[in-house]
Design a protein around this motif. Sequence first.
Motif, PDB file in Angstrom:
ATOM      1  N   VAL A  24      38.576   1.289  -7.773  1.00 15.99           N
ATOM      2  CA  VAL A  24      37.514   0.740  -8.621  1.00 15.99           C
ATOM      3  C   VAL A  24      37.931   0.964 -10.069  1.00 15.99           C
ATOM      4  N   GLY A  25      37.993  -0.113 -10.824  1.00 18.98           N
ATOM      5  CA  GLY A  25      38.383  -0.015 -12.226  1.00 18.98           C
ATOM      6  C   GLY A  25      37.186   0.079 -13.150  1.00 18.98           C
ATOM      7  N   TYR A  26      37.449   0.452 -14.378  1.00 23.63           N
ATOM      8  CA  TYR A  26      36.389   0.591 -15.380  1.00 23.63           C
ATOM      9  C   TYR A  26      35.663  -0.737 -15.598  1.00 23.63           C
ATOM     10  N   ARG A  27      36.401  -1.831 -15.638  1.00 23.43           N
ATOM     11  CA  ARG A  27      35.754  -3.147 -15.837  1.00 23.43           C
ATOM     12  C   ARG A  27      34.737  -3.433 -14.740  1.00 23.43           C
ATOM     13  N   THR A  28      35.067  -3.087 -13.516  1.00 27.30           N
ATOM     14  CA  THR A  28      34.144  -3.299 -12.397  1.00 27.30           C
ATOM     15  C   THR A  28      32.874  -2.482 -12.581  1.00 27.30           C
ATOM     16  N   VAL A  29      33.022  -1.238 -12.991  1.00 30.77           N
ATOM     17  CA  VAL A  29      31.865  -0.370 -13.212  1.00 30.77           C
ATOM     18  C   VAL A  29      30.969  -0.952 -14.302  1.00 30.77           C
ATOM     19  N   VAL A  30      31.573  -1.390 -15.405  1.00 34.58           N
ATOM     20  CA  VAL A  30      30.790  -1.955 -16.512  1.00 34.58           C
ATOM     21  C   VAL A  30      30.080  -3.223 -16.064  1.00 34.58           C
ATOM     22  N   ARG A  31      30.761  -4.076 -15.307  1.00 39.30           N
ATOM     23  CA  ARG A  31      30.120  -5.315 -14.814  1.00 39.30           C
ATOM     24  C   ARG A  31      28.902  -4.992 -13.955  1.00 39.30           C
ATOM     25  N   LEU A  32      29.025  -4.000 -13.086  1.00 39.61           N
ATOM     26  CA  LEU A  32      27.890  -3.613 -12.242  1.00 39.61           C
ATOM     27  C   LEU A  32      26.710  -3.135 -13.083  1.00 39.61           C
ATOM     28  N   LEU A  33      27.005  -2.329 -14.076  1.00 37.65           N
ATOM     29  CA  LEU A  33      25.933  -1.821 -14.937  1.00 37.65           C
ATOM     30  C   LEU A  33      25.304  -2.914 -15.779  1.00 37.65           C
ATOM     31  N   VAL A  74      32.964  16.696  -6.501  1.00 42.13           N
ATOM     32  CA  VAL A  74      32.330  15.376  -6.479  1.00 42.13           C
ATOM     33  C   VAL A  74      33.079  14.476  -7.456  1.00 42.13           C
ATOM     34  N   GLY A  75      33.736  13.464  -6.914  1.00 40.98           N
ATOM     35  CA  GLY A  75      34.417  12.465  -7.738  1.00 40.98           C
ATOM     36  C   GLY A  75      33.465  11.321  -8.050  1.00 40.98           C
ATOM     37  N   MET A  76      33.464  10.861  -9.275  1.00 38.79           N
ATOM     38  CA  MET A  76      32.503   9.844  -9.704  1.00 38.79           C
ATOM     39  C   MET A  76      32.954   8.409  -9.413  1.00 38.79           C
ATOM     40  N   VAL A  77      34.197   8.222  -8.999  1.00 43.08           N
ATOM     41  CA  VAL A  77      34.726   6.872  -8.808  1.00 43.08           C
ATOM     42  C   VAL A  77      35.338   6.753  -7.421  1.00 43.08           C
ATOM     43  N   LYS A  78      35.079   5.626  -6.780  1.00 42.46           N
ATOM     44  CA  LYS A  78      35.732   5.341  -5.505  1.00 42.46           C
ATOM     45  C   LYS A  78      37.133   4.805  -5.782  1.00 42.46           C
ATOM     46  N   ARG A  79      38.008   4.992  -4.832  1.00 41.22           N
ATOM     47  CA  ARG A  79      39.382   4.515  -4.952  1.00 41.22           C
ATOM     48  C   ARG A  79      39.400   3.003  -5.189  1.00 41.22           C
ATOM     49  N   GLY A 132      33.481   8.873 -19.082  1.00 40.23           N
ATOM     50  CA  GLY A 132      32.821   9.741 -18.108  1.00 40.23           C
ATOM     51  C   GLY A 132      31.319   9.524 -18.069  1.00 40.23           C
ATOM     52  N   ARG A 133      30.721   9.305 -19.229  1.00 38.62           N
ATOM     53  CA  ARG A 133      29.269   9.053 -19.279  1.00 38.62           C
ATOM     54  C   ARG A 133      28.913   7.741 -18.589  1.00 38.62           C
ATOM     55  N   VAL A 134      29.698   6.702 -18.825  1.00 37.69           N
ATOM     56  CA  VAL A 134      29.447   5.409 -18.175  1.00 37.69           C
ATOM     57  C   VAL A 134      29.561   5.556 -16.659  1.00 37.69           C
ATOM     58  N   LEU A 135      30.576   6.269 -16.193  1.00 32.56           N
ATOM     59  CA  LEU A 135      30.755   6.468 -14.756  1.00 32.56           C
ATOM     60  C   LEU A 135      29.590   7.247 -14.153  1.00 32.56           C
ATOM     61  N   THR A 136      29.093   8.223 -14.883  1.00 35.37           N
ATOM     62  CA  THR A 136      27.961   9.011 -14.403  1.00 35.37           C
ATOM     63  C   THR A 136      26.710   8.148 -14.299  1.00 35.37           C
ATOM     64  N   ILE A 137      26.455   7.325 -15.295  1.00 37.69           N
ATOM     65  CA  ILE A 137      25.298   6.430 -15.251  1.00 37.69           C
ATOM     66  C   ILE A 137      25.396   5.473 -14.077  1.00 37.69           C
ATOM     67  N   ALA A 138      26.585   4.926 -13.874  1.00 40.54           N
ATOM     68  CA  ALA A 138      26.785   4.005 -12.739  1.00 40.54           C
ATOM     69  C   ALA A 138      26.538   4.718 -11.414  1.00 40.54           C
ATOM     70  N   ARG A 139      27.010   5.926 -11.302  1.00 39.72           N
ATOM     71  CA  ARG A 139      26.838   6.683 -10.069  1.00 39.72           C
ATOM     72  C   ARG A 139      25.370   7.011  -9.824  1.00 39.72           C
ATOM     73  N   LEU A 140      24.636   7.343 -10.875  1.00 41.17           N
ATOM     74  CA  LEU A 140      23.216   7.652 -10.732  1.00 41.17           C
ATOM     75  C   LEU A 140      22.430   6.459 -10.227  1.00 41.17           C
ATOM     76  N   GLN A 141      22.818   5.277 -10.642  1.00 41.73           N
ATOM     77  CA  GLN A 141      22.084   4.077 -10.261  1.00 41.73           C
ATOM     78  C   GLN A 141      22.255   3.718  -8.791  1.00 41.73           C
ATOM     79  N   TYR A 142      23.384   4.101  -8.205  1.00 39.92           N
ATOM     80  CA  TYR A 142      23.684   3.627  -6.858  1.00 39.92           C
ATOM     81  C   TYR A 142      23.783   4.745  -5.829  1.00 39.92           C
ATOM     82  N   VAL A 143      23.322   5.948  -6.187  1.00 38.92           N
ATOM     83  CA  VAL A 143      23.357   7.065  -5.225  1.00 38.92           C
ATOM     84  C   VAL A 143      22.091   7.023  -4.406  1.00 38.92           C
TER      85      VAL A 143
END
Length: 131
Positions: free
Chosen positions: A76-85, A69-74, A120-131
């Motif tokens: 997608v940058g870290y800045r984008t993940v942070v903006r979404l959160l 299970v990969g936590m990031v889609k192709r 990795g923690r930020v990516l996991t939180i982002a993934r939990l919110q949108y799964v």
Amino acid sequence: MLKPFLFVGVGGSGGDTLRYLHKDLSERLRRVGIAEMPSGWQFLQIDSRTSQEHHDDLPIPESPNYTYVGMVKRDVGYRTVVRLLENNDQNRMALASWRPDPEKVKVPIEEGAGQYRAIGRVLTIARLQYV
């Protein structure tokens, strides 16, 4: 009688450990006449990478028991993940004290978090919110 197990590897090193374990268990089972991994033994690798890292000396198990299970889609940058959160005030407050500054993160997260656990923690939180 074999008991069911779920083996979990987190991150690149955790995935390497999981693959070594899968290889070792497969060899031990073959030595006692069992050709396939028991279906009750499941292997799960979770990593920030979009796709699983390949090593010439340690192949990825070709088994229905092994899941990546990969936590990031192709693309997608870290800045984008942070903006979404941070679109949510509660998230912004909760992350503010510990999340890495997006302006300072130079790691291409689709290739991994580069040993930065907080990413990795930020990516996991982002993934939990949108799964």
